[in-house]
Design a protein around this motif. Structure first.
Motif, PDB file in Angstrom:
ATOM      1  N   PHE A 239       1.029  -1.240   0.051  1.00 21.53           N
ATOM      2  CA  PHE A 239      -0.027   0.089  -0.057  1.00 21.53           C
ATOM      3  C   PHE A 239       0.932   1.243   0.172  1.00 21.53           C
ATOM      4  O   PHE A 239       0.519   2.178  -0.801  1.00 21.53           O
ATOM      5  CB  PHE A 239      -0.935  -0.053   1.206  1.00 21.53           C
ATOM      6  CG  PHE A 239      -1.785   1.262   1.415  1.00 21.53           C
ATOM      7  CD1 PHE A 239      -2.902   1.262   0.580  1.00 21.53           C
ATOM      8  CD2 PHE A 239      -1.403   2.337   2.281  1.00 21.53           C
ATOM      9  CE1 PHE A 239      -3.739   2.484   0.624  1.00 21.53           C
ATOM     10  CE2 PHE A 239      -2.029   3.707   2.331  1.00 21.53           C
ATOM     11  CZ  PHE A 239      -3.207   3.496   1.719  1.00 21.53           C
ATOM     12  N   GLY A 240       1.712   1.483   0.918  1.00 20.06           N
ATOM     13  CA  GLY A 240       2.497   2.483   1.195  1.00 20.06           C
ATOM     14  C   GLY A 240       3.462   2.776  -0.318  1.00 20.06           C
ATOM     15  O   GLY A 240       3.446   4.071  -0.565  1.00 20.06           O
ATOM     16  N   GLY A 241       3.892   1.721  -1.081  1.00 22.92           N
ATOM     17  CA  GLY A 241       4.904   2.021  -1.893  1.00 22.92           C
ATOM     18  C   GLY A 241       3.842   2.465  -3.222  1.00 22.92           C
ATOM     19  O   GLY A 241       4.152   3.315  -3.975  1.00 22.92           O
ATOM     20  N   ALA A 242       2.722   1.899  -3.222  1.00 18.19           N
ATOM     21  CA  ALA A 242       1.801   2.319  -4.298  1.00 18.19           C
ATOM     22  C   ALA A 242       1.284   3.938  -3.967  1.00 18.19           C
ATOM     23  O   ALA A 242       1.417   4.430  -5.209  1.00 18.19           O
ATOM     24  CB  ALA A 242       0.502   1.325  -4.322  1.00 18.19           C
ATOM     25  N   VAL A 243       1.162   4.088  -2.815  1.00 24.56           N
ATOM     26  CA  VAL A 243       0.534   5.468  -2.704  1.00 24.56           C
ATOM     27  C   VAL A 243       1.786   6.523  -3.032  1.00 24.56           C
ATOM     28  O   VAL A 243       1.792   7.471  -3.785  1.00 24.56           O
ATOM     29  CB  VAL A 243       0.242   6.036  -1.194  1.00 24.56           C
ATOM     30  CG1 VAL A 243       0.064   7.366  -1.022  1.00 24.56           C
ATOM     31  CG2 VAL A 243      -1.108   5.016  -0.650  1.00 24.56           C
ATOM     32  N   ARG A 244       3.023   6.100  -2.895  1.00 27.45           N
ATOM     33  CA  ARG A 244       4.174   7.093  -3.092  1.00 27.45           C
ATOM     34  C   ARG A 244       4.328   7.023  -4.591  1.00 27.45           C
ATOM     35  O   ARG A 244       4.722   8.011  -5.309  1.00 27.45           O
ATOM     36  CB  ARG A 244       5.594   6.497  -2.226  1.00 27.45           C
ATOM     37  CG  ARG A 244       5.413   7.017  -1.043  1.00 27.45           C
ATOM     38  CD  ARG A 244       7.005   6.542  -0.413  1.00 27.45           C
ATOM     39  NE  ARG A 244       7.101   5.313  -0.381  1.00 27.45           N
ATOM     40  CZ  ARG A 244       6.788   4.490   0.750  1.00 27.45           C
ATOM     41  NH1 ARG A 244       5.865   5.082   1.749  1.00 27.45           N
ATOM     42  NH2 ARG A 244       7.158   3.338   1.027  1.00 27.45           N
ATOM     43  N   THR A 245       4.491   5.855  -5.194  1.00 31.46           N
ATOM     44  CA  THR A 245       4.479   5.904  -6.664  1.00 31.46           C
ATOM     45  C   THR A 245       3.635   6.669  -7.375  1.00 31.46           C
ATOM     46  O   THR A 245       3.962   7.537  -8.376  1.00 31.46           O
ATOM     47  CB  THR A 245       4.405   4.323  -7.140  1.00 31.46           C
ATOM     48  OG1 THR A 245       4.975   3.293  -6.182  1.00 31.46           O
ATOM     49  CG2 THR A 245       4.758   4.185  -8.566  1.00 31.46           C
ATOM     50  N   LEU A 246       2.204   6.635  -7.093  1.00 28.90           N
ATOM     51  CA  LEU A 246       1.245   7.264  -7.499  1.00 28.90           C
ATOM     52  C   LEU A 246       1.518   8.972  -7.389  1.00 28.90           C
ATOM     53  O   LEU A 246       1.248   9.779  -8.313  1.00 28.90           O
ATOM     54  CB  LEU A 246      -0.251   6.891  -7.006  1.00 28.90           C
ATOM     55  CG  LEU A 246      -0.658   5.971  -7.967  1.00 28.90           C
ATOM     56  CD1 LEU A 246      -2.308   5.602  -7.301  1.00 28.90           C
ATOM     57  CD2 LEU A 246      -0.824   6.482  -9.382  1.00 28.90           C
ATOM     58  N   LEU A 247       1.776   9.037  -6.135  1.00 23.45           N
ATOM     59  CA  LEU A 247       2.051  10.572  -5.942  1.00 23.45           C
ATOM     60  C   LEU A 247       3.031  11.236  -6.706  1.00 23.45           C
ATOM     61  O   LEU A 247       2.972  12.477  -7.135  1.00 23.45           O
ATOM     62  CB  LEU A 247       2.313  10.655  -4.322  1.00 23.45           C
ATOM     63  CG  LEU A 247       1.234  10.892  -3.475  1.00 23.45           C
ATOM     64  CD1 LEU A 247       1.763  11.077  -1.984  1.00 23.45           C
ATOM     65  CD2 LEU A 247       0.529  12.225  -3.443  1.00 23.45           C
ATOM     66  N   ASP A 248       3.968  10.473  -7.057  1.00 24.06           N
ATOM     67  CA  ASP A 248       5.113  10.905  -7.959  1.00 24.06           C
ATOM     68  C   ASP A 248       4.728  11.117  -9.212  1.00 24.06           C
ATOM     69  O   ASP A 248       5.097  12.189  -9.783  1.00 24.06           O
ATOM     70  CB  ASP A 248       6.499  10.096  -7.864  1.00 24.06           C
ATOM     71  CG  ASP A 248       7.030   9.887  -6.510  1.00 24.06           C
ATOM     72  OD1 ASP A 248       6.702  10.718  -5.693  1.00 24.06           O
ATOM     73  OD2 ASP A 248       7.852   8.992  -6.284  1.00 24.06           O
ATOM     74  N   LYS A 249       3.825  10.521  -9.857  1.00 21.57           N
ATOM     75  CA  LYS A 249       3.260  10.694 -11.058  1.00 21.57           C
ATOM     76  C   LYS A 249       2.282  11.813 -11.194  1.00 21.57           C
ATOM     77  O   LYS A 249       1.849  12.473 -12.064  1.00 21.57           O
ATOM     78  CB  LYS A 249       2.481   9.217 -11.555  1.00 21.57           C
ATOM     79  CG  LYS A 249       3.390   8.101 -11.914  1.00 21.57           C
ATOM     80  CD  LYS A 249       2.641   7.111 -12.537  1.00 21.57           C
ATOM     81  CE  LYS A 249       3.333   5.740 -12.101  1.00 21.57           C
ATOM     82  NZ  LYS A 249       2.297   4.675 -12.559  1.00 21.57           N
ATOM     83  N   LEU A 250       1.525  11.972 -10.046  1.00 19.38           N
ATOM     84  CA  LEU A 250       0.357  12.882 -10.070  1.00 19.38           C
ATOM     85  C   LEU A 250       0.656  14.443 -10.361  1.00 19.38           C
ATOM     86  O   LEU A 250       1.717  14.850  -9.666  1.00 19.38           O
ATOM     87  CB  LEU A 250      -0.595  12.952  -9.113  1.00 19.38           C
ATOM     88  CG  LEU A 250      -1.429  11.745  -9.021  1.00 19.38           C
ATOM     89  CD1 LEU A 250      -2.339  11.730  -7.481  1.00 19.38           C
ATOM     90  CD2 LEU A 250      -2.593  11.738 -10.116  1.00 19.38           C
TER      91      LEU A 250
END
Lengths: 309, 742
Positions: free
Chosen positions: B537-548
C-alpha cells in the motif's frame, strides 16, 4: 366447556353467531368504524378505549384493508379487503381464555375433536406505538385468532390491562365451512333463493382495488393527503380545551384520531404503490406513531379516557 | 423433615421459556431458603405449558437459632454511644458483659436471632421469587399490578410431613396459596386437591398432564420414530424442535400425515423449513431416496376419531403453506433460468446494506473485486471467483429467501444450478457464508474460500471505515464472528497469505464509496490497480503521488494514504485478539501468542500460528523453560549494562578474548546453533529452529555458572556483553522471548 353448536352454513352465520355470543357475554356490539383501517385494532373502540381507567367491553366486525395483500381475487387465502372480528374487554377478565374458547364452540368448532393451542405470539403495532403479550390461537395447526393482553398503547402503559381478541373471519370461516378458496365460500345461506358466494360479493372489487392499489392510485395525491392529515391532526389537538362557543371543555381526541387513521391508510397505499423505500418506511411509520401518541395523550385528558375534573 | 411442593399455574407459557423458568424457580427458591438458614436434601423443577412446579425433599422444619457476639464501645464511653449500641443489638443494659482487653474494658452483647418455622420463610421467599422472576418478557393483566409471563391463576405451596399436608400461608396480589390445581385444559375434569408431590404428579397424569418435559419429549420421539419405522421411513432429528413441541403440549399425541404429491418435488430443505417454521412439524424422510415424504405433528389431546379431524386440518394448513412455497420456488426457478442470477443482483441495487456503506449491489461488486484478487492465493480461477461473488448473494432477491431468510445461500445454490452456472460457483453461493459458528464447517473448495474471505474482509473493513467497531458486548454486525471466520478459513486451508494487502485494498474501495462525491476520487482506482500489481500500500501511494500533477487527486490520495494504514493496523489488532481467543481455546498460552504477534509477518496467520505452536511446544519442555531462564538472564544483564554504559552491545564478540572453557564452549555452541537456526528460519521451520535453540541451554547455564560477566578487565567484559548480545539476537529471531512468562 361449552357444547359445540351445529355447524354454521355460511360466512354471515358465523358472524351472526359471534355477535350473539359476545352479546350474551355482556359486550356492547358496536358497528364497524366508518373509515379505512388496516385492522380492527384501529377502531377507536379499541385503540382509544384501551387507554385510561374506565371499564369497557365491546365487540364488532371491522372491514380491514391491506393494499399490499391484493391478489386480484386469485389467491385462495389473500385479500386486500377482509373482515376482522374484534373483542376488547377492560380490565381483562380472569376467564378470558374460557370465554374465547366458548366463542369457538359457538361457531361450531367441536373441542372434543379439534386441537386448540395457545402458541406464543407477541403483538406489536409500530404505527400505534402499541404492544402486548399473548398468543396466536391454533386450531389443528391453523392460526384462527390473535389473543393479546395490551401492555402499552400510544406510548401509554395500559392500566388496567385490556384483553383483545381478533378473529380473521374469512380464514376462520373457510376452516369451519370446509372451503378451500375464499371466493367459493357461501356468503349467505346456500339454500337461500338468491344464494351468494363470497366471490359474488367481492371477486370484482378485489380485482378493481388490486389494480388501483398497485398501479393507478395517484401517489402525489396520496402523499398530499398524508401530509394534510398529519397537519390537521396536529392542528386539531393544538386547540384550547375550552370550546369558545359553548364554554365547555371539549378535547377533540376522536376527530384528531380520524386524521391519524387516514394518514396510516395513505401510508399503506403508498407502500402498495412501491414508492416508499426501506429507509423511508421507518420514517413514515414514525410519523404515524407520533400522531397516534398525540391522540392517546389527548384521549386520556377526556372523560372517556378517565379524566376527572 | 417435611417436603415442599410449589406449583405456579398460569395461562400458556411460551415454549422457549419453560425450561429456563423451571430452573430459575428452583434456583431462586432454594437459594432463598438456604440463605435463610434452611437446608434440603433434594430438589427438582418441572414445566408444562400451563405450570411451573418445584419439589423439595427433606427440608428442615425451621431455621437454626443464631447467636452473634458484638463488641460495643469502651466501658466509660459516652452514654449516647452505649445507647446506640444497645439499640442496634436489641439488648438492655443488664444483658451487656464487660470484658478486659489490651486496650481496656469493652462492652459485649450477644445477639440471639431465634430460628423461624420453614413455612414463614417459604412464604417470604416464594413471594419475592414470584415478584422478581427473571422472565425474558413479562406482563400485567386485569386491574392488578403483579407481573408474570402470562396471567397467573393459582399457587400451590404445600408442606408435607408424616402428620399430613399444610398449606403455606401466602397471598401474592390476591392469589392465595392453596393445594389445588387443574389438569389438562380439555381432557381434565376441573380442579382437584393434592397432598404431596407424588400425589400431585399421579393426579396430573390421571388428568392427562405429563409433568416432566423430558418424559413428554421421549414419548413424542418414541412414537414418532416407531410410526415412521413401521412404514420404512425415518424422522429427521431436530432436538430444538422436539424441545419446543414438548413445551406446547401437556398430553402429547403424535400423528403422522402425508405431504401432498404436488409438493414432493420441492427441495427437502424447503419442505423441512416450511413445515418446521410455520407448523412445528417434524419431517419424515425416505432413507432410500433422501426425499421428505411425510410429516409428524404432535397434538395436545386424544380424540374419539383418533386424531383424524386434527390430522386432516393440519394437512390442509400444510397444503396452503406449501402452495406458497411451491409458487415461490417455481417463480424463482423461472427467473433464474430466464434472466439469470445477475438480474437478481442488480435488483439489490435498491436494497440498502447500510446507509453509509451503500446498497447490497455495491457491496457485492466490492466483494467480487476482492474475490478476484484473493483467488490466486487460494488456488481459484480469478474470473470464476469473481463470477461466484457476483451471484453468491443473488438469492436475497428471491421470493423463497424473502419468505424463509434462513434458506439464504442454499437457495442460491439451487438457483445457480438451475441457471446452468458451474458447480463450484453454485457451491460458493451456499458456502461463502461459512464458517458461521465456531463449530461450523470451513469451506475448502477454492472458489468458495475466495468468496467467503472476500465477503468477510469486506464486512470488516467496511465497518472499520465508517467507525462502527464492536464495543464491549455490543457487536450488532457480528464482526467478531467475521474475523474468526477469516482466521479459520486461513488456518483450515493452510493458506499462506498476507492479509494486509487485501485489507488495504478493500479499505480503499470503501473510501472510494464514502468519498464518491469528491473531485479526484478516480485516483483511487489507479491506487487499487497499483496495489494489485505491486502489492504494498505505502509503496503504491508514493509511486502514484510522484506521477500525479493535479491537486485534487493528490489531496484525495494523501488523505487515504494517511487513513488506511491506521485503520488497517487497528483491524489487524482486532484479528489478533480473535486469534488469541482461538489459540487459547487450543491450549496456547496468551504470553506465548504475544511473543509471536510482534514478529514480522503477523498478518500471515498460518505462519503466525506455526510459530506460536512451535513456541508453545518448546515452552512445555524442560529445555525450553531453562533456555528461557538463560535468555532472560543474558538479556537482563545486557540491558542493564547497555543502559549504564549508554551503548548497544551488538557486535564483535570474539572467541580469542574468551578466558574460561565455558565461555569458549558457548561461542562454539552459538556458532553451531546459528548454523542451524538461520536456514530453519528461512524455511519457516520453527520447530527445527527451536530445537537448535534448545541446544544452547546447557552451554548458557554453564557459562553463567562459571563466568562473571562484569569482569574488571574491560576488554573481557565488553567481549562477554557482546557474547550475550549474540544470545539475544539468536533467540529473538524465533519469537519475542522477552514477552514469555516464567
Amino acid at each position: 366447556m361449552a357444547e359445540a353448536l351445529a355447524k354454521p352454513r355460511s360466512f354471515q352465520e358465523i358472524i351472526l353467531r359471534l355477535q350473539t355470543y359476545w352479546a350474551t357475554k355482556g359486550c356492547a356490539i358496536l358497528q364497524p368504524y366508518d373509515m379505512e383501517v388496516g385492522a380492527g385494532t384501529f377502531h377507536p373502540a379499541t385503540t382509544l378505549r384501551a387507554l385510561g381507567t374506565k371499564a369497557w367491553a365491546a365487540a364488532y366486525v371491522q372491514p380491514s384493508r391491506r393494499p399490499t395483500d391484493g391478489r386480484y381475487g386469485e389467491n385462495p387465502n389473500r385479500l386486500q379487503h377482509y373482515y376482522q372480528y374484534q373483542v376488547l374487554i377492560k380490565p381483562s377478565p380472569p376467564n378470558l381464555q374460557e370465554l374465547y374458547l366458548g366463542s369457538l364452540a359457538a361457531i361450531g368448532i367441536d373441542m372434543e375433536l379439534h386441537d386448540v393451542r395457545f402458541v406464543e405470539d407477541d403483538w406489536e403495532s409500530p404505527t400505534l406505538g402499541a404492544w402486548g403479550l399473548g398468543w396466536e390461537v391454533w386450531c389443528d395447526g391453523m392460526e384462527v385468532s390473535q389473543f393479546t393482553y395490551f401492555q402499552q398503547v400510544g406510548g401509554h402503559d395500559c392500566h388496567p390491562v385490556s384483553g383483545e381478541l381478533t378473529y380473521g373471519l374469512e380464514r376462520l370461516a373457510m376452516y369451519v365451512l370446509g372451503v378451500d378458496h375464499v371466493m367459493d365460500m357461501p356468503f349467505n345461506d346456500p339454500d337461500a333463493p338468491i344464494a351468494l358466494k363470497y366471490g359474488d360479493v367481492f371477486k370484482q372489487t378485489e380485482q378493481e382495488y388490486s389494480r388501483w392499489n398497485f398501479d393507478v392510485a395517484n401517489t402525489e395525491v396520496l402523499l398530499r393527503h398524508f401530509e394534510e392529515a398529519e397537519a390537521e391532526c396536529a392542528a386539531i389537538l393544538s386547540q384550547e380545551h375550552i370550546d369558545p362557543k359553548t364554554g365547555n371543555r371539549i378535547i377533540m381526541a376522536h376527530p384528531a384520531y380520524d386524521q391519524c387513521i387516514k394518514a396510516s391508510h395513505m401510508f399503506n397505499l403508498l407502500d402498495a404503490r412501491g414508492v416508499i423505500s426501506v429507509t423511508e418506511r421507518q420514517a413514515y411509520i414514525g410519523r404515524v406513531r407520533a400522531l397516534a401518541k398525540m391522540c392517546a395523550d389527548a384521549f386520556v385528558q377526556t372523560e372517556a379516557g378517565g379524566f376527572a375534573a | 423433615m417435611p417436603d415442599l411442593l410449589i406449583e405456579l399455574f398460569s395461562e400458556e407459557i411460551p415454549a422457549r421459556m419453560q425450561a429456563k423458568a423451571a430452573e430459575d424457580l428452583k434456583k431462586l427458591v432454594t437459594d432463598g431458603l438456604v440463605e435463610a438458614g434452611l437446608t434440603y436434601a433434594g430438589a427438582a423443577a418441572f414445566s408444562t405449558p400451563r405450570r411451573l412446579a418445584l419439589t423439595l425433599e427433606g427440608l428442615t422444619s425451621k431455621s437454626p437459632t443464631l447467636r452473634e457476639e458484638r463488641r460495643g464501645p469502651k466501658v466509660g464511653a459516652p452514654e449516647k454511644a452505649l445507647e446506640g449500641f444497645m439499640r442496634g443489638a436489641g439488648v438492655t443494659r443488664d444483658q451487656l458483659e464487660e470484658r478486659e482487653e489490651k486496650k481496656g474494658a469493652f462492652y459485649y452483647a450477644t445477639v440471639v436471632t431465634p430460628g423461624r418455622p420453614a413455612a414463614e420463610i417459604i412464604a417470604e421467599v416464594l413471594d419475592k421469587t414470584v415478584r422478581n422472576f427473571p422472565w425474558p418478557k413479562s406482563m400485567r393483566w386485569g386491574a392488578g399490578s403483579l407481573r408474570w409471563v402470562r396471567p397467573l391463576h393459582s399457587i400451590i405451596c404445600l408442606l408435607t410431613d408424616e402428620y399430613g399436608a399444610t398449606v403455606v400461608d401466602l397471598d401474592i396480589d390476591g392469589i392465595k396459596a392453596g393445594q389445588s390445581t387443574e389438569g389438562h385444559r380439555f381432557m381434565g375434569d376441573g380442579r382437584f386437591e393434592v397432598t404431596s408431590f407424588e400425589d400431585y404428579e399421579a393426579r396430573l397424569k390421571a388428568a392427562k398432564v405429563v409433568l416432566n418435559a423430558s418424559e413428554r419429549a421421549e414419548t413424542i420421539w418414541h412414537d414418532a420414530t416407531n410410526m415412521a419405522f413401521a412404514q420404512g421411513l425415518e424422522v429427521v432429528e431436530d432436538a430444538g424442535l422436539l424441545r419446543e413441541v414438548a413445551g406446547l403440549v401437556e398430553w402429547p399425541v403424535t400423528l403422522m400425515g402425508d405431504i401432498g404429491e404436488d409438493f414432493l418435488g420441492l427441495p427437502p430443505e424447503v419442505l423441512q423449513t416450511s413445515m418446521k417454521e410455520h407448523q412445528k412439524f417434524f419431517s419424515v424422510k425416505n432413507p432410500k431416496t433422501g426425499r421428505i415424504e411425510k410429516f409428524i405433528t404432535v397434538a395436545n389431546r386424544e380424540t374419539a376419531d383418533h386424531g383424524a379431524t386434527i390430522l386432516a386440518g393440519n394437512q390442509k394448513v400444510l397444503a396452503a403453506r406449501l402452495s406458497d412455497a411451491k409458487f415461490f420456488w417455481e417463480n424463482d426457478l423461472r427467473v433464474a433460468k430466464d434472466e439469470g442470477l445477475t438480474a437478481w443482483t442488480e435488483r439489490l441495487g435498491n436494497v440498502t446494506f447500510h446507509n453509509k456503506l451503500g446498497s447490497q449491489q455495491a457491496r457485492i461488486q466490492r466483494i467480487a473485486d476482492l474475490a478476484r484478487e484473493i483467488a490466486p492465493v487460494v488456488g481459484a480461477e480469478p474470473d470464476q471467483a469473481y463470477l461466484a461473488a457476483l451471484v453468491a448473494k443473488a438469492d436475497l432477491s428471491s421470493e423463497m429467501v424473502y419468505e424463509f431468510p434462513e434458506l439464504q445461500g442454499l437457495m442460491g445454490r439451487y438457483y445457480a444450478e438451475a441457471a446452468g452456472l458451474p458447480a463450484d460457483v453454485a457451491a460458493a453461493c451456499q458456502e461463502h457464508y461459512s464458517p458461521l459458528g465456531p463449530s461450523d464447517d470451513v469451506p475448502t473448495a477454492p472458489v468458495s474460500v475466495a468468496v467467503a474471505l472476500a465477503d468477510k474482509i469486506d464486512t470488516l473493513t467496511g465497518f472499520w471505515a465508517i467507525d462502527e467497531k464492536p464495543t464491549g458486548s455490543k457487536d450488532p454486525y457480528a464482526l467478531r464472528r467475521a474475523a474468526l471466520g477469516v482466521i479459520r478459513l486461513v488456518l483450515a486451508n493452510d493458506l499462506r497469505m498476507h492479509l494486509d494487502r487485501f485489507v488495504d485494498a478493500q479499505l480503499v474501495r470503501h473510501e472510494k464509496h464514502v468519498k464518491a462525491d469528491q473531485d479526484g476520487v478516480g485516483v483511487l482506482d489507479d491506487l487499487l490497480d497499483e496495489i494489485a500489481e505491486h502489492g504494498v500500500f505505502g509503496g503504491a501511494v508514493r509511486t502514484l503521488l510522484d506521477k500525479l500533477t493535479e491537486e485534487k487527486p493528490q489531496e484525495v490520495l494523501r488523505t487515504v494514504g494517511d487513513l488506511v494504514p491506521d485503520l488497517s493496523t487497528d483491524l489487524l489488532a482486532f484479528f489478533h485478539d480473535r486469534l488469541k481467543v482461538h489459540l487459547r481455546d487450543a491450549g496456547i498460552r496468551h504470553d506465548v501468542i504475544d511473543a509471536c504477534l510482534t514478529m514480522d509477518g503477523a498478518d500471515d496467520f498460518r505462519l503466525l500460528v506455526s510459530r506460536a505452536e512451535a513456541l508453545s511446544a518448546f515452552m512445555k519442555t524442560d529445555d525450553g523453560v531453562n533456555l528461557l531462564q538463560g535468555f532472560k538472564r543474558a538479556n537482563n544483564i545486557l540491558t542493564q549494562a547497555e543502559e549504564k554504559d549508554g551503548v548497544e552491545y551488538s557486535y564483535g564478540a570474539d572467541v580469542k578474548f574468551a578466558e574460561e572453557d565455558a565461555e569458549k564452549a558457548l561461542f562454539a555452541a552459538l556458532d553451531a546453533a546459528e548454523a542451524q537456526i538461520t536456514p530453519a528460519m528461512k524455511a519457516e521451520d520453527y520447530a527445527a529452529a527451536m530445537e537448535a535453540m534448545a541446544a544452547l541451554r546447557a552451554p548458557i547455564d554453564a557459562f553463567f555458572e562459571a563466568v562473571q560477566v562484569n569482569s574488571d578487565n574491560q576488554v573481557v567484559r565488553r567481549n562477554r556483553l557482546n557474547l550475550l548480545s549474540r544470545i539475544r539476537h539468536i533467540c529473538l529471531q524465533t519469537a519475542d522471548l522477552t514477552r514469555v512468562e516464567g
